[in-house]
Design an enzyme around this catalytic site. Structure first.
Site, PDB file in Angstrom:
ATOM      1  N   GLU A   1      -6.772  -3.493   4.674  1.00  0.00           N
ATOM      2  CA  GLU A   1      -7.110  -2.126   5.084  1.00  0.00           C
ATOM      3  C   GLU A   1      -7.916  -2.037   6.384  1.00  0.00           C
ATOM      4  O   GLU A   1      -7.651  -1.173   7.225  1.00  0.00           O
ATOM      5  CB  GLU A   1      -7.848  -1.402   3.949  1.00  0.00           C
ATOM      6  CG  GLU A   1      -6.949  -0.928   2.825  1.00  0.00           C
ATOM      7  CD  GLU A   1      -6.505  -2.046   1.887  1.00  0.00           C
ATOM      8  OE1 GLU A   1      -5.554  -1.822   1.112  1.00  0.00           O
ATOM      9  OE2 GLU A   1      -7.114  -3.139   1.922  1.00  0.00           O
TER      10      GLU A   1
ATOM     11  N   GLU B   1     -15.171  -6.401  -2.433  1.00  0.00           N
ATOM     12  CA  GLU B   1     -14.528  -5.276  -3.105  1.00  0.00           C
ATOM     13  C   GLU B   1     -15.470  -4.075  -3.198  1.00  0.00           C
ATOM     14  O   GLU B   1     -15.064  -2.948  -2.974  1.00  0.00           O
ATOM     15  CB  GLU B   1     -14.047  -5.688  -4.493  1.00  0.00           C
ATOM     16  CG  GLU B   1     -12.915  -6.709  -4.490  1.00  0.00           C
ATOM     17  CD  GLU B   1     -11.568  -6.114  -4.105  1.00  0.00           C
ATOM     18  OE1 GLU B   1     -10.661  -6.082  -4.943  1.00  0.00           O
ATOM     19  OE2 GLU B   1     -11.424  -5.673  -2.948  1.00  0.00           O
TER      20      GLU B   1
ATOM     21  N   GLU C   1       3.103   0.250  -8.283  1.00  0.00           N
ATOM     22  CA  GLU C   1       3.343  -0.992  -7.541  1.00  0.00           C
ATOM     23  C   GLU C   1       4.834  -1.224  -7.294  1.00  0.00           C
ATOM     24  O   GLU C   1       5.226  -1.702  -6.224  1.00  0.00           O
ATOM     25  CB  GLU C   1       2.740  -2.192  -8.279  1.00  0.00           C
ATOM     26  CG  GLU C   1       1.236  -2.136  -8.468  1.00  0.00           C
ATOM     27  CD  GLU C   1       0.444  -2.336  -7.189  1.00  0.00           C
ATOM     28  OE1 GLU C   1       1.055  -2.637  -6.135  1.00  0.00           O
ATOM     29  OE2 GLU C   1      -0.792  -2.182  -7.227  1.00  0.00           O
TER      30      GLU C   1
ATOM     31  N   ASP D   1      -7.165   6.579  -3.092  1.00  0.00           N
ATOM     32  CA  ASP D   1      -6.874   6.336  -1.678  1.00  0.00           C
ATOM     33  C   ASP D   1      -5.502   6.797  -1.176  1.00  0.00           C
ATOM     34  O   ASP D   1      -5.385   7.641  -0.291  1.00  0.00           O
ATOM     35  CB  ASP D   1      -7.094   4.852  -1.339  1.00  0.00           C
ATOM     36  CG  ASP D   1      -6.475   3.903  -2.362  1.00  0.00           C
ATOM     37  OD1 ASP D   1      -5.739   4.359  -3.249  1.00  0.00           O
ATOM     38  OD2 ASP D   1      -6.725   2.680  -2.271  1.00  0.00           O
TER      39      ASP D   1
END
Length: 540
Positions: free
Chosen positions: A337, A316, A82, A223
């Site tokens: 996304e 989710e 992050e 991902d």
């Protein structure tokens, strides 16, 4: 577009008023909280969005605030992943956009500057995490002391393979190869430990290289590893990274794809382990568009869009056979996304269905999550209960991609017809010509900038000589120039200008785009991909 702008300022102004200098806004209680390390994270994440919305004065003010107020020398345990995508990525993007935003840049920019030094400082705090036998990083690092004794060695795949965009950019701008080196080593370690059928799992032990979670898919935990193989390949024009992705892509199609959905399978056997769609997987159609696979991308996108229309957002987890949410995974934290994929696909197809998704997203977010102090995470899409959090990616990604979807003339979409020539210590450099590569937090990186700070000038002169020779012959047929490994393309901008003026009369009468052959950094990489359907031509 104007509704999206208003959404941004409703969230941003309440963050400044109620939450700054904390990382994030808590919109239900109108206060703030630190989440990822106490960096005033929302401010860093929103910085380049300000410029994309055209707010130059606030961009300039925030840069000064960050220089004075952000300190990375703190006793905080921070997520390596992050911190890289949000902090390092956000600072690098802002650094490369600072001249466009009217900031007075120091001599030597973009190879130096205060935001670049901040990005480098933050990245150096992450380097101890990479000191493992495999080269794969720990997931957490203490910014003051390094990796804590007893830190878990289990890291998700994305947490290992999502560094090449930011770290290679840092290495190219600063001249220090250590960042790109550790990022490449981590990428290749994952590649080395893929299964015999070509898949990677979800979590791995970075000391022993043993897979701890063996579910293979394109969503959470995996991902952005795939995303960065493609984007790293484009950014660095790297055949090896692209070939790695294309091999993965074959295995993904063979084992996880069913009726344009992607399931989760056991990485060694290929048997289905979870027949679910995760909202994080919705980046995949956008990634497919970057390699020219637009038809497959649209079919998968339309599957995902049906889920959005069912709930007014993407839960989710969504059970594909049952057609409903999964227990305890019913929330929508305003993720970007699906909107990201819509933006990419709209650039490639101009299909109005993609604008409809954007409109639906604006309607849903305003209707369900807007509160007096900002926009709140949706805890449950079934009954629209809210959670007291507004993640920084809402301003960094969701709003940005929505705005860019509805703003076709934004500078981010530049096709190379407009650019700046900047003088650096290593010669002239072409910047702001388009072809921006978004990191996984939607921070745009100008690929041409990576060619501005090379020290091997003799190679640059060699290229200039070759191009002068070409223009002196004035051949009209198509040609291909084979590049040496480390050519600084930006150095050629002056010759390009001279050669272009020579042919000015001829070009004015041309119906086609009139930019110079030598403006390769200003050619939009993503439009090139959309047309050719591949990154590397066989004859280059």
């Amino acid at each position: 577009r104007e509704r999206v702008r208003a959404m941004f300022y409703h969230a941003y102004e309440h963050y400044l008023e109620s939450a700054f200098p904390y990382d994030e806004l808590r919109p239900l209680t109108c206060d703030g909280q630190d989440t990822w390390g106490s960096f005033s994270l929302t401010l860093i994440d929103a910085l380049d969005t300000l410029l994309i919305l055209g707010n130059v004065s606030e961009f300039q003010r925030v840069v000064n605030v960050l220089q004075e107020g952000v300190d990375f020398d703190i006793d905080v345990n921070a997520s390596v992943f992050e911190t890289n995508i949000r902090v390092v990525g956000g600072l690098l993007s802002a650094h490369l956009l600072s001249r466009k935003a009217g900031l007075e840049v120091e001599a030597g920019w973009p190879c130096s500057g205060p935001l670049l030094r901040m990005a480098e400082e933050a990245a150096r705090k992450l380097l101890p995490a990479f000191q493992t036998p495999t080269g794969m990083p720990y997931g957490t690092v203490n910014l003051l002391h390094g990796v804590n004794t007893g830190e878990t060695p289990v890291t998700c795949t994305a947490g290992i393979g999502t560094f090449i965009v930011e770290f290679a950019t840092l290495s190219h701008l600063t001249g220090d190869p250590v960042f790109e080196d550790v990022a490449r080593k981590a990428l290749k370690a994952l590649w080395k430990h893929r299964s015999d059928i070509g898949l990677v799992g979800n979590h791995i032990d970075v000391i022993t290289a043993k897979w701890v979670a063996q579910d293979a898919g394109i969503g959470a935990g995996v991902d952005s590893y795939f995303e960065y193989l493609v984007k790293g390949a484009i950014l660095l024009q790297d055949k090896e990274l692209m070939s790695m992705f294309l091999e993965y892509n074959k295995a993904i199609k063979n084992y996880t794809k069913f009726d344009d959905w992607y399931l989760w399978v056991q990485m060694y056997k290929g048997t289905v382990s979870m027949p679910v769609f995760q909202s994080l997987e919705a980046y995949w159609p956008g990634l497919q568009s970057l390699i020219g696979d637009v038809d497959n991308a649209m079919r998968t996108f339309l599957n995902y869009y049906t889920v959005w229309k069912q709930f007014g957002g993407l839960p989710e987890f969504y059970n594909i056979p049952q057609g409903y949410t999964v227990d305890k995974r019913e929330g929508y934290p305003l993720r970007p996304e699906l909107i990201e994929s819509a933006m990419y696909l709209y650039r490639a197809t101009r299909d109005p269905t993609l604008l409809e998704l954007g409109r639906d997203a604006v309607e849903s977010i305003e209707k369900i999550s807007k509160v007096d102090c900002g926009f709140a995470t949706i805890k449950d899409l079934r009954d629209h209960r809210l959670d007291n959090r507004m993640e920084s990616f809402f301003l960094a990604e969701t709003i940005k991609y929505l705005y860019l979807l509805f703003d076709p003339d934004n500078f981010i979409h530049n096709d190379g017809s407009d650019f700046d020539v900047v003088v650096t210590p290593y010669g002239e450099c072409v910047l702001n010509a388009g072809g921006y590569i978004f990191n996984t937090e939607a921070h745009p990186i100008d690929p041409a900038a990576l060619h501005c700070c090379r020290k091997r000038r003799e190679e640059q002169w060699e290229v200039e000589d070759l191009m002068r020779e070409f223009y002196s012959r004035k051949k009209t047929k198509k040609f291909t120039l084979k590049r040496a490994p480390d050519h600084g393309e930006g150095e050629n901008a002056k010759d390009s200008k001279d050669a272009s003026s020579e042919k000015a009369g001829e070009k004015r009468n041309s119906k086609k785009s009139s930019h110079s052959l030598l403006s390769c950094p200003s050619q939009s990489f993503n439009s090139k991909l959309a047309v050719l359907g591949q990154v590397f031509l066989d004859n280059t």
